[in-house]
Motif scaffolding. Structure first.
Motif, PDB file in Angstrom:
ATOM      1  N   LYS A   1       0.577   2.291  -5.483  1.00  0.00           N
ATOM      2  CA  LYS A   1       0.249   1.766  -6.822  1.00  0.00           C
ATOM      3  C   LYS A   1      -1.129   2.268  -7.264  1.00  0.00           C
ATOM      4  O   LYS A   1      -1.293   2.729  -8.392  1.00  0.00           O
TER       5      LYS A   1
ATOM      6  N   VAL B   1       4.786   4.114  -9.898  1.00  0.00           N
ATOM      7  CA  VAL B   1       5.171   2.924 -10.673  1.00  0.00           C
ATOM      8  C   VAL B   1       6.394   2.213 -10.086  1.00  0.00           C
ATOM      9  O   VAL B   1       6.765   1.147 -10.548  1.00  0.00           O
TER      10      VAL B   1
ATOM     11  N   LYS C   1       7.413  -6.789  -4.207  1.00  0.00           N
ATOM     12  CA  LYS C   1       7.595  -6.530  -5.647  1.00  0.00           C
ATOM     13  C   LYS C   1       6.899  -7.621  -6.465  1.00  0.00           C
ATOM     14  O   LYS C   1       6.196  -7.351  -7.437  1.00  0.00           O
TER      15      LYS C   1
ATOM     16  N   LEU D   1       5.566  -4.211  -8.736  1.00  0.00           N
ATOM     17  CA  LEU D   1       6.193  -2.881  -8.696  1.00  0.00           C
ATOM     18  C   LEU D   1       7.705  -3.043  -8.541  1.00  0.00           C
ATOM     19  O   LEU D   1       8.153  -3.639  -7.552  1.00  0.00           O
TER      20      LEU D   1
END
Ligand code: PEP
Ligand code: MN
Length: 338
Positions: free
Chosen positions: A119, A124, A155, A160
């Protein structure tokens, strides 16, 4: 057979074409363009009917036979590029989409470290395999559902979206509960029962190229997903088997412009599985971007020396960071962003 309607043809004329095709025993798929509808008439023996039987219908502008085995993935069916959305990320637009992370989810700690690294460098989407179909039954097969849970947790923590592989048609619903993008591995490109199940959902699917498949076979496999009604298909070139054995697979750079010519689907490149060695990954990744790929899927590990899977081809955090800078420069020359 492809029936192109005139611009702004009324719905009743479109319905008549669909009705006629269905009455002849064919199935149809519609591409509703902004001002023009294209109707694909599909079925085993469309070759036996004359295009004129549709050309005479009111509102029909043009009827063509698609001579290639794939239909819905073709530019004839859809001239404009498909852009696949994952939240607010667009795959197939002007911006390149970089997906990165470890080959396999090994622990929550490992995945969190990987997420932080990729990240920060500009990726992305986070990759990580929970189900790992390995060449040998004695190799690590992945953390399976626990791996999916780690992906979901990471996540949430890092914001992400995640991509992970699904290998079994019966596990599509399970994987879809955790993943934003479902990946079909190279060895499953022609697993038609898996593709049929993935056609029934709306989640984006990354369809990797089979290691001994032609572009035509790859696009025909994509038709399985599209025929089921899942239009969110992303192709991924990951190298093919050739006589050359100095890399793990031979990166077919030319498949990128070939796909762009014959298909509307976005195409990304996985340089890691083609290279097989970390030292070769950056050059292949740069070439892929230069050739017009819409994104990259790259293996990055916080500590490749300790990776349970594919450590040899995984980039270190610093190598990945450097590569991201290079990719930005190349994308800039092409008028694209990262
Ligand atoms: C992977 O991306 O983890 C993978 C196994 O790739 P492929 O299916 O291309 O070999
Ligand atoms: Mn791998």
């Amino acid at each position: 057979m492809i029936v192109e309607m005139r611009k702004r043809a009324p719905q009743a004329e479109i319905d008549d074409v669909v009705l006629k095709a269905k009455s002849l025993g064919f199935s149809v798929q519609l591409n509703l363009g902004t001002d023009k509808t294209v109707i694909a008439i599909l079925g085993g023996n469309t070759g036996q009917i004359s295009p004129d039987s549709f050309a005479v219908l009111p509102g029909v502008e043009n009827v063509t036979r698609i001579m290639k085995p794939y239909k819905l993935a073709s530019r004839e069916f859809k001239a404009r590029n498909t852009v696949v959305k994952v939240g607010d990320i667009s795959i197939g637009g002007n911006k390149l989409v970089i997906m990165a992370g470890p080959c396999a989810v090994e622990s929550q700690k490992q995945l969190e470290e990987a997420a932080k690294i990729v990240k920060a460098a500009g990726a992305v989407i986070l990759r990580g395999g929970a189900f790992k179909p390995r060449s040998s039954p004695f190799s690590f097969q992945g953390l399976e559902q626990t791996g999916l849970e780690y992906l979901q947790e990471v996540k949430r923590k890092f914001g992400l979206p995640v991509v992970t592989e699904v290998v079994d048609p019966h596990q599509v619903a399970l994987v879809a509960r955790y993943a934003d993008i479902l990946q079909v591995g190279a060895r499953n490109m022609q697993n038609f029962s898996l593709l049929t199940e993935l056609g029934k959902i709306k989640h984006p699917v990354i369809l990797k190229r089979g290691l001994a498949s032609t572009v035509t076979e790859w696009l025909t496999a994509a038709d399985y997903l599209l025929a089921g009604g899942n239009n969110n298909v992303i192709l991924c070139e990951r190298g093919i088997r050739t006589f050359e054995d100095s890399t793990r697979f031979s990166m077919d750079i030319s498949s990128i412009p070939v796909i762009k010519r014959f298909s509307h689907l976005p195409v990304i490149v996985d340089p890691s599985h083609a290279a097989g060695h970390y030292s070769l990954v950056p050059a292949i990744a740069r070439a892929a971007v230069a050739a017009g790929a819409d994104g990259l899927l790259i293996e990055v590990h916080p500590n490749p020396k300790e990776a349970l899977v594919d450590g040899l081809q995984s980039l270190t955090p610093s190598d990945f960071k450097r590569l991201m800078g290079e990719i930005k420069s190349i994308a800039g020359v092409l008028g694209r962003e990262v």
